[in-house]
Every structure is written in structure tokens, then in C-alpha cells.
Design a protein around this motif. Structure first.
Motif, mmCIF file in Angstrom:
data_model
loop_
_atom_site.group_PDB
_atom_site.id
_atom_site.type_symbol
_atom_site.label_atom_id
_atom_site.label_comp_id
_atom_site.label_asym_id
_atom_site.label_seq_id
_atom_site.Cartn_x
_atom_site.Cartn_y
_atom_site.Cartn_z
ATOM 1 N N TRP A 313 0.839 -1.207 0.000
ATOM 2 C CA TRP A 313 0.000 0.000 0.000
ATOM 3 C C TRP A 313 0.868 1.250 0.000
ATOM 4 O O TRP A 313 0.654 2.191 -0.793
ATOM 5 N N THR A 314 1.849 1.274 0.899
ATOM 6 C CA THR A 314 2.730 2.461 0.997
ATOM 7 C C THR A 314 3.499 2.693 -0.291
ATOM 8 O O THR A 314 3.646 3.832 -0.781
ATOM 9 N N GLN A 315 4.021 1.586 -0.898
ATOM 10 C CA GLN A 315 4.792 1.705 -2.131
ATOM 11 C C GLN A 315 3.942 2.242 -3.275
ATOM 12 O O GLN A 315 4.351 3.155 -4.007
ATOM 13 N N LEU A 316 2.717 1.704 -3.429
ATOM 14 C CA LEU A 316 1.853 2.154 -4.512
ATOM 15 C C LEU A 316 1.346 3.578 -4.237
ATOM 16 O O LEU A 316 1.207 4.392 -5.169
ATOM 17 N N PHE A 317 1.087 3.902 -2.981
ATOM 18 C CA PHE A 317 0.633 5.241 -2.617
ATOM 19 C C PHE A 317 1.668 6.278 -3.048
ATOM 20 O O PHE A 317 1.338 7.343 -3.596
ATOM 21 N N GLU A 318 2.934 5.977 -2.831
ATOM 22 C CA GLU A 318 3.997 6.908 -3.218
ATOM 23 C C GLU A 318 4.193 6.922 -4.737
ATOM 24 O O GLU A 318 4.477 7.974 -5.334
ATOM 25 N N SER A 319 4.055 5.751 -5.400
ATOM 26 C CA SER A 319 4.252 5.694 -6.861
ATOM 27 C C SER A 319 3.185 6.484 -7.609
ATOM 28 O O SER A 319 3.447 7.099 -8.654
ATOM 29 N N LEU A 320 1.943 6.469 -7.071
ATOM 30 C CA LEU A 320 0.833 7.152 -7.759
ATOM 31 C C LEU A 320 0.876 8.663 -7.601
ATOM 32 O O LEU A 320 0.095 9.390 -8.244
ATOM 33 N N GLU A 321 1.785 9.159 -6.781
ATOM 34 C CA GLU A 321 1.834 10.609 -6.524
ATOM 35 C C GLU A 321 2.130 11.378 -7.802
ATOM 36 O O GLU A 321 1.648 12.510 -8.010
ATOM 37 N N SER A 322 2.884 10.771 -8.700
ATOM 38 C CA SER A 322 3.236 11.468 -9.950
ATOM 39 C C SER A 322 2.042 11.598 -10.884
ATOM 40 O O SER A 322 2.019 12.460 -11.763
ATOM 41 N N GLU A 323 1.022 10.744 -10.720
ATOM 42 C CA GLU A 323 -0.142 10.795 -11.590
ATOM 43 C C GLU A 323 -1.388 11.302 -10.873
ATOM 44 O O GLU A 323 -2.271 11.874 -11.508
ATOM 45 N N ILE A 324 -1.467 11.070 -9.550
ATOM 46 C CA ILE A 324 -2.615 11.561 -8.783
ATOM 47 C C ILE A 324 -2.064 12.406 -7.640
ATOM 48 O O ILE A 324 -1.579 11.855 -6.644
ATOM 49 N N GLU A 325 -2.141 13.680 -7.787
ATOM 50 C CA GLU A 325 -1.534 14.551 -6.786
ATOM 51 C C GLU A 325 -2.362 14.609 -5.500
ATOM 52 O O GLU A 325 -1.817 14.716 -4.405
ATOM 53 N N ASP A 326 -3.683 14.520 -5.636
ATOM 54 C CA ASP A 326 -4.543 14.646 -4.465
ATOM 55 C C ASP A 326 -4.369 13.420 -3.560
ATOM 56 O O ASP A 326 -4.622 12.274 -3.984
ATOM 57 N N GLU A 327 -3.933 13.665 -2.325
ATOM 58 C CA GLU A 327 -3.654 12.560 -1.399
ATOM 59 C C GLU A 327 -4.920 11.801 -1.018
ATOM 60 O O GLU A 327 -4.930 10.568 -0.968
ATOM 61 N N THR A 328 -6.014 12.537 -0.804
ATOM 62 C CA THR A 328 -7.279 11.890 -0.407
ATOM 63 C C THR A 328 -7.797 10.994 -1.513
ATOM 64 O O THR A 328 -8.324 9.903 -1.256
ATOM 65 N N GLU A 329 -7.621 11.445 -2.774
ATOM 66 C CA GLU A 329 -8.073 10.632 -3.898
ATOM 67 C C GLU A 329 -7.287 9.342 -3.984
ATOM 68 O O GLU A 329 -7.850 8.271 -4.257
ATOM 69 N N ARG A 330 -5.980 9.435 -3.786
ATOM 70 C CA ARG A 330 -5.151 8.221 -3.812
ATOM 71 C C ARG A 330 -5.560 7.260 -2.701
ATOM 72 O O ARG A 330 -5.648 6.044 -2.889
ATOM 73 N N ILE A 331 -5.794 7.826 -1.500
ATOM 74 C CA ILE A 331 -6.204 6.979 -0.367
ATOM 75 C C ILE A 331 -7.501 6.260 -0.676
ATOM 76 O O ILE A 331 -7.646 5.046 -0.450
ATOM 77 N N SER A 332 -8.465 6.989 -1.203
ATOM 78 C CA SER A 332 -9.773 6.397 -1.513
ATOM 79 C C SER A 332 -9.649 5.298 -2.562
ATOM 80 O O SER A 332 -10.305 4.249 -2.482
ATOM 81 N N LYS A 333 -8.783 5.557 -3.570
ATOM 82 C CA LYS A 333 -8.620 4.577 -4.642
ATOM 83 C C LYS A 333 -8.025 3.283 -4.122
ATOM 84 O O LYS A 333 -8.472 2.182 -4.462
ATOM 85 N N LEU A 334 -7.030 3.406 -3.271
ATOM 86 C CA LEU A 334 -6.380 2.209 -2.722
ATOM 87 C C LEU A 334 -7.329 1.460 -1.779
ATOM 88 O O LEU A 334 -7.376 0.224 -1.760
ATOM 89 N N CYS A 335 -8.106 2.220 -0.985
ATOM 90 C CA CYS A 335 -9.037 1.579 -0.048
ATOM 91 C C CYS A 335 -10.172 0.899 -0.807
ATOM 92 O O CYS A 335 -10.620 -0.201 -0.446
#
Length: 500
Positions: A313-335
Motif C-alpha cells: 500500500w505504501t509503495q503504490l501510494f507513493e508511486s501514484l503521486e506522480s499521476e494523482i496529486e490529491d492525497e485523499t483521492e489516492r487513499i480512496s482509490k487504494l481503499c
């Protein structure tokens, strides 16, 4: 004798007198009858005074009377000759097979009583032991060593005599032997085995010198030897009997040991099987009873779920930062991804279990081999609990067979994100595999484990969730679901929420 006709059997001597008495001279009949009455009186007297000897004599002569009257001794014939002659005459008319043992018994009882009324034979004279007297008289006439050896032998024989008398069976046998008088003792002394003994030599020399009491001592010596022989024979018989009993007991113990070992193995095997069955039944539907040897038990699944959050989760959360800047959106997507994986695995596990039950029933009942169409899925089919727990256990043991296909099926039905970045794709694939594998193991537990995902605005349950970055009382976004042991069960792994 009545030629050509079978003789009738007579049961008692009294019956002989009644049925044959009129056929003989009255004078001889009265003499014979008086003798019979006298013999009966003697037997009654002995039965009152000495019941053991009476009963033993009776059984002895009855058991050894198969060849009477041919085996009768002259003494037994002459003791009561008129009665004997009367019975012989009756024997020409009647079958007296059962009469002769009674006659011999009565005669021997009479002789025993007669001998008791006289002076006892020297070999049974307890009041006057002549052997010590002979030993004392011969002390100066034999060698010192011989005399001492004779004295020692006499002491030992006397001890054996007393020991023999304490044995009821030997004492009765001795009593019968004594009935034969001095003749029995003399026959015993003719045995060459005893002729070189010191006491034998000493008494023999006393006899040759006509020493007073030497004849009586000679008979007493024969009686002592007989007693010692009885005792020795009894000890040998007991030793053989004990040895046989020991061998039998040893064989029995060995057989029991073999049976015990076999039973122990059977018990151990049955105990193991019973333990396995009991463990399965106890654990079936009971989340609090887990097999500690199971690497995929709930606590281990909780550890894997926690590692999935900390690593993939942590690795993908950090990798997606370059494509999804919004942190809440990334969290929701992973959850959302892990939630969808859980729902997918739950549906597939329920379908798989239903199929397992139906297929098992089809195979066991040979439905498919008879060509029946599989139109009815047997939805109303209910497998017994014991059988179902085995199916559940088999599914858990073979979970490695399901995982590759389950992961592939989920990836084909769910698109996580469109990207051309190989690093992100690699991290997505690792995350999806981790979500499906962990959720599949959750769903095939008995009972299945539960993921709890709070909605926005829900009050934060601190027993199930930890705060993500900030603190608060209300849920803004669920970062990571909480894992429960079962429906309304205990928390296996806490989740994470982003508070308002």
C-alpha cells in the motif's frame, strides 16, 4: 447261574439278603447277616469318631473296585468268610458289581478298628520311639563318623515326619499305608537306595546282634523313610506344578503384552483420528478455536493484512503521486481496491463451497455416471456438518491451487488505473495480488473474516481504527479497513482513518 438270561443288578447288601436270603440255609444266612450287621456297626462307629478317614476309605475302595471280587485278598475273604461265601453264591444269580466295593470297604474298616484295639504296629508307635534307644546302644559298636551321620539322619527324618503330618493329603495317604502293617515297612527297606545310609547300617547291625527293640526300630525306620519319600514326592509335584504355572503365566503375560501393545497402537491411532475429527468439528464455525499448525489461521492473516498496508500500500501510494496529486483521492482509490477484492473473494468463495457440495454429492451418488443432466444445482441440498467441515478443511489446505486463478479473474474484472509507467504497473500488480490473496484467505475461514470500512461522517471507533496523520472524532476518509475475526467478532488488525 441263570443261563441265557441277563443278571439283574443289586444295589445294596441288604437287598441281596432280601432277594437271595430264602435260597440258602437259614443257619448260614443268620451267621452271614450277623457279620454284615457287625461290619455296619463298625463303619458307623468310625464315621462318628473319624469322619475324614471314613470318607477317604469309602471313596478309595469305591474308585478302585472295578475288578472285584477277583482282586480280593485272602485276608479280605477270610475276615468274614460266611458273608463272603453268601455274596459269592448270590453272585451266580445277581450282578453284584456295585456290592463288592461296599463289602471291601466294610471289611477294611473292621480290620482298621481291630488293629486299633490291639497294640499299634511298631512303625506307627508314637509313644515309644526305639530308634534313639538303638542309636545309644550302638554308639560304641560303630565308627564315630557313622554314628554321627546316623544321628543326623534320624533328626532330619523326624523333621520330615512332622512336616508330612501337617499336610492333610499326605497324612491320609500315610494312614492308608500304615494299614498294611510291618510288611509295608519291610518292603520299603528292601530298596537298595537306602542300604548305604548310616542309620540303615546302624539299625541293621543292631538286628544282627538281636538288640532289644531293634525290630521295632527297624520298622519305625522304614516308616520314616516312607514319610520322607512322600514329602519329597509332594515337593517335586508342587515344584513341577509351580513351574508349569509359571510357564503358563509367562506365556500369558507375553500374550497380554502383545495384545496390550496392539491395543495401544489401535488406541493411539483412534485417538489421533478422533482428535483430528474433534478439532475439525470444534473449529467449524468457531473463530476462537484455531489450529496452531495452520499457517493461514486468522492471526497470521491479520499479520499479512498489516504487512500489505505497510509495504505494498505504501509503495503504490507513493508511486501514484506522480499521476494523482490529491492525497485523499489516492487513499480512496487504494481503499476501494481492497474493498472490491474482498467482495469479489467473498462471492467466489460462497459459489465455490456450493459447487464443492454439489460435486461431492454427484460423485458419491454416481449421478453423473448415469448421465443425469446438471440442470438442478441441488440448491436445497444440505450436507451433514461432519462432512462439510472436511470440505472446508480441504479447501483451506488447497488454497494455493485457487489463488493464481482468483487473482487473474479479479484483475480481468477490475481496472485499477490506466498508466504506461512500468514501475507503477509493477506496484499495482503487487498490490492487487496482495489484496486478493489476503482477502481470499479471509473468506475461506470458518466462519469468514470481516472487513469493516466506515463511511464519511461516521464516528470513529477507536477500538477498531487508528488515526491517520491527524486526530478527531469523525471519519473524513477510510485509509485502511479494520479486520475482524468474524461478524461482530474481535479485532484482528486495526484499520486507519483520516479524521475531519
Amino acid at each position: 447261574m441263570m443261563a441265557g438270561r441277563e443278571q439283574s443288578t443289586v444295589q445294596t447288601i441288604a437287598e441281596v439278603f432280601k432277594r437271595f436270603g430264602k435260597s440258602v440255609d437259614e443257619h448260614h444266612l443268620n451267621i452271614a447277616h450277623n457279620q454284615y450287621r457287625k461290619l455296619c456297626d463298625q463303619a458307623k462307629s468310625l464315621a462318628k469318631k473319624d469322619t475324614k478317614t471314613h470318607d477317604y476309605l469309602l471313596s478309595f475302595y469305591e474308585e478302585n473296585g472295578d475288578d472285584y471280587p477277583a482282586s480280593l485278598s485272602d485276608d479280605q475273604k477270610q475276615t468274614c468268610l460266611p458273608l463272603y461265601d453268601f455274596l459269592c453264591s448270590a453272585g451266580t444269580v445277581f450282578d453284584l458289581t456295585k456290592i463288592w466295593p461296599t463289602y471291601v470297604f466294610l471289611v477294611e474298616v473292621y480290620n482298621k478298628q481291630k488293629k486299633k484295639s490291639k497294640r499299634p504296629g511298631p512303625h506307627s508307635n508314637k509313644s515309644g520311639d526305639f530308634i534313639p534307644q538303638i542309636l545309644q546302644g550302638m554308639k560304641s559298636d560303630v565308627e564315630s563318623d557313622t554314628w554321627k551321620a546316623a544321628q543326623t539322619e534320624y533328626v532330619k527324618l523326624s523333621q520330615n515326619e512332622r512336616q508330612m503330618e501337617n499336610d492333610p493329603d499326605l497324612a491320609r495317604e500315610k494312614e492308608l499305608w500304615v494299614l498294611n502293617g510291618d510288611v509295608a515297612a519291610q518292603k520299603f527297606l528292601d530298596n537298595i537306595e537306602y542300604m548305604d545310609r548310616a542309620l540303615y547300617i546302624t539299625i541293621k547291625e543292631a538286628l544282627q546282634k538281636n538288640m532289644e527293640g531293634s525290630e521295632t526300630a527297624w520298622c519305625q525306620y522304614g516308616s520314616l523313610l516312607h514319610s520322607s519319600e512322600l514329602l519329597r514326592r509332594s515337593k517335586e509335584q508342587k515344584a513341577r506344578r509351580y513351574e508349569k504355572e509359571v510357564d503358563e503365566l509367562r506365556e500369558r503375560c507375553e500374550e497380554l503384552a502383545r495384545q496390550n501393545e496392539k491395543k495401544s497402537q489401535e488406541i493411539e491411532e483412534l485417538t489421533t483420528r478422533l482428535s483430528e475429527v474433534a478439532s475439525l468439528r470444534m473449529s467449524m464455525g468457531n473463530p476462537n478455536c484455531a489450529d496452531l499448525g495452520d499457517s493461514n489461521r486468522p492471526t497470521k492473516i491479520g499479520e499479512k493484512f498489516s504487512e500489505l498496508y505497510n509495504n505494498e500500500w505504501t509503495q503504490l501510494f507513493e508511486s501514484l503521486e506522480s499521476e494523482i496529486e490529491d492525497e485523499t483521492e489516492r487513499i480512496s482509490k487504494l481503499c476501494e481496491c481492497v474493498q472490491m477484492a474482498f467482495i469479489f473473494c467473498k462471492e467466489r468463495s460462497e459459489l465455490q463451497l456450493e459447487e464443492l457440495q454439489i460435486l461431492t454429492a454427484d460423485v458419491l451418488s454416481f449421478r453423473r455416471t448415469q448421465g443425469e443432466e446438471e440442470t438442478n444445482k441441488q440448491k436445497d441440498f444440505q450436507m451433514k456438518k461432519g462432512t462439510l467441515c472436511h470440505l472446508l478443511d480441504i479447501r483451506k489446505q488447497c488454497s494455493f491451487m485457487s489463488l493464481p486463478n482468483i487473482c487473474q479473474m479479479f484483475k480481468e474484472s477490475h481496472t485499477f488505473s490506466e498508466t504506461n509507467n512500468d514501475d507503477i504497473l509493477r506496484d499495482i500488480d503487487a498490490y492487487l495480488n496482495g489484496c486478493v490473496e489476503t482477502c481470499w484467505l479471509m473468506c475461506i475461514q470458518d466462519p469468514p473474516m470481516i472487513l469493516v470500512t466506515p463511511e464519511k461522517g461516521d464516528k470513529i471507533v477507536t477500538q477498531q481504527f487508528a488515526m491517520y496523520k491527524t486526530t478527531g472524532d469523525t471519519v473524513e476518509t477510510c485509509v485502511w479497513p479494520a479486520l475482524l475475526l468474524c461478524e461482530n467478532g474481535g479485532v484482528v488488525c486495526k484499520g486507519h482513518v483520516l479524521p475531519k
